[in-house]
Design a protein around this motif. Structure first.
Motif, PDB file in Angstrom:
ATOM      1  N   ALA A  70      34.226  35.996  40.467  1.00 19.21           N
ATOM      2  CA  ALA A  70      33.386  36.545  41.525  1.00 19.21           C
ATOM      3  C   ALA A  70      33.182  35.432  42.560  1.00 19.21           C
ATOM      4  CB  ALA A  70      32.052  36.996  40.937  1.00 19.21           C
ATOM      5  N   TRP A  87      31.581  39.960  32.683  1.00 17.35           N
ATOM      6  CA  TRP A  87      32.355  40.562  33.773  1.00 17.35           C
ATOM      7  C   TRP A  87      31.488  41.554  34.544  1.00 17.35           C
ATOM      8  CZ3 TRP A  87      37.380  38.914  34.291  1.00 17.35           C
ATOM      9  CH2 TRP A  87      37.944  38.265  33.193  1.00 17.35           C
ATOM     10  N   ARG A 100      31.754  44.422  38.121  1.00 13.42           N
ATOM     11  CA  ARG A 100      32.509  45.023  39.219  1.00 13.42           C
ATOM     12  C   ARG A 100      31.556  45.907  40.022  1.00 13.42           C
ATOM     13  NH1 ARG A 100      36.686  49.018  36.070  1.00 13.42           N
ATOM     14  NH2 ARG A 100      35.162  50.289  34.970  1.00 13.42           N
ATOM     15  N   THR A 146      41.963  42.821  31.264  1.00 18.31           N
ATOM     16  CA  THR A 146      41.707  41.854  32.328  1.00 18.31           C
ATOM     17  C   THR A 146      41.620  40.444  31.764  1.00 18.31           C
ATOM     18  OG1 THR A 146      40.568  43.527  33.647  1.00 18.31           O
ATOM     19  CG2 THR A 146      40.132  41.217  34.198  1.00 18.31           C
ATOM     20  N   ARG A 184      35.568  41.130  37.780  1.00 19.56           N
ATOM     21  CA  ARG A 184      35.487  39.718  38.159  1.00 19.56           C
ATOM     22  C   ARG A 184      34.521  39.047  37.195  1.00 19.56           C
ATOM     23  NH1 ARG A 184      39.865  39.307  40.725  1.00 19.56           N
ATOM     24  NH2 ARG A 184      40.014  40.470  42.641  1.00 19.56           N
ATOM     25  N   PHE A 224      40.324  35.246  39.108  1.00 16.07           N
ATOM     26  CA  PHE A 224      39.560  36.263  38.390  1.00 16.07           C
ATOM     27  C   PHE A 224      38.046  36.132  38.576  1.00 16.07           C
ATOM     28  CE2 PHE A 224      43.664  36.633  36.525  1.00 16.07           C
ATOM     29  CZ  PHE A 224      43.770  37.971  36.161  1.00 16.07           C
ATOM     30  N   ARG A 238      33.618  30.202  44.029  1.00 21.29           N
ATOM     31  CA  ARG A 238      35.008  30.504  43.684  1.00 21.29           C
ATOM     32  C   ARG A 238      35.976  29.493  44.300  1.00 21.29           C
ATOM     33  NH1 ARG A 238      38.104  35.892  45.388  1.00 21.29           N
ATOM     34  NH2 ARG A 238      35.999  36.646  45.235  1.00 21.29           N
TER      35      ARG A 238
END
Length: 172
Positions: free
Chosen positions: A69, A142, A144, A47, A152, A67, A84
């Motif tokens: 959040a 990161w 998820r 990623t 993310r 990429f 974001r």
């Protein structure tokens, strides 16, 4: 009875040998092991590499937005918390940012992890001059929602690469 034990022993051995030697994981075999199953952090490394590739292909802000959040923390910004939506316009025009992760780790439940590596950036000004910035050692955190959800990033930051800094001190 001994013949049955011998047959079961041979059968168990026949099943175990391919697993122990990796013979069942030849290229093209549908039973090949997924690299992420062997190294859970592989998904984060992949990623992070895709994130870096997007920054090279498009622009830095678009890559960060793709990429991120919903809200992220950028440690190297005056206002660390960023939505974001704001990421697309947060970075200056002409910024080129390249990075590569060197390592990553994932929590036991598979929903939180980090990657770190080295990055370089330069700024191409409208007059054509290029400002090269010192190399950075970065860390990205990161998250998820579930093991099947996409990774993310929730935090990103870095510092001047200590190896580069040490070389600068020796050169002076």
């Amino acid at each position: 009875m001994s013949r049955l034990r011998f047959s079961l022993g041979v059968a168990a051995w026949a099943l175990a040998v391919p697993l122990l030697t990796g013979a069942s994981q030849r290229p093209g075999n549908s039973a090949a092991v997924d690299p992420a199953a062997v190294n859970p952090a592989q998904e984060i490394l992949d990623t992070d590499r895709a994130f870096a590739a997007k920054a090279r292909e498009t622009d830095v802000g678009a890559a960060f937005q793709a990429f991120a959040a919903e809200e992220v923390t950028l440690l190297n910004r005056p206002r660390a918390k960023v939505d974001r939506a704001a990421l697309a316009t947060l970075f200056p025009a002409g910024l080129e940012l390249e990075w590569a992760p060197e390592d990553a780790s994932v929590s036991a439940d598979g929903t939180l992890g980090y990657s770190w590596g080295k990055a370089r950036s330069r700024l191409r000004k409208p007059d054509g001059t290029v400002v090269e910035r010192p190399p950075v050692r970065y860390v990205t955190v990161w998250r998820r929602a579930t093991r099947d959800a996409p990774w993310r990033f929730i935090l990103d930051g870095g510092t001047v690469d200590p190896e580069w800094e040490a070389a600068q001190s020796k050169a002076q």
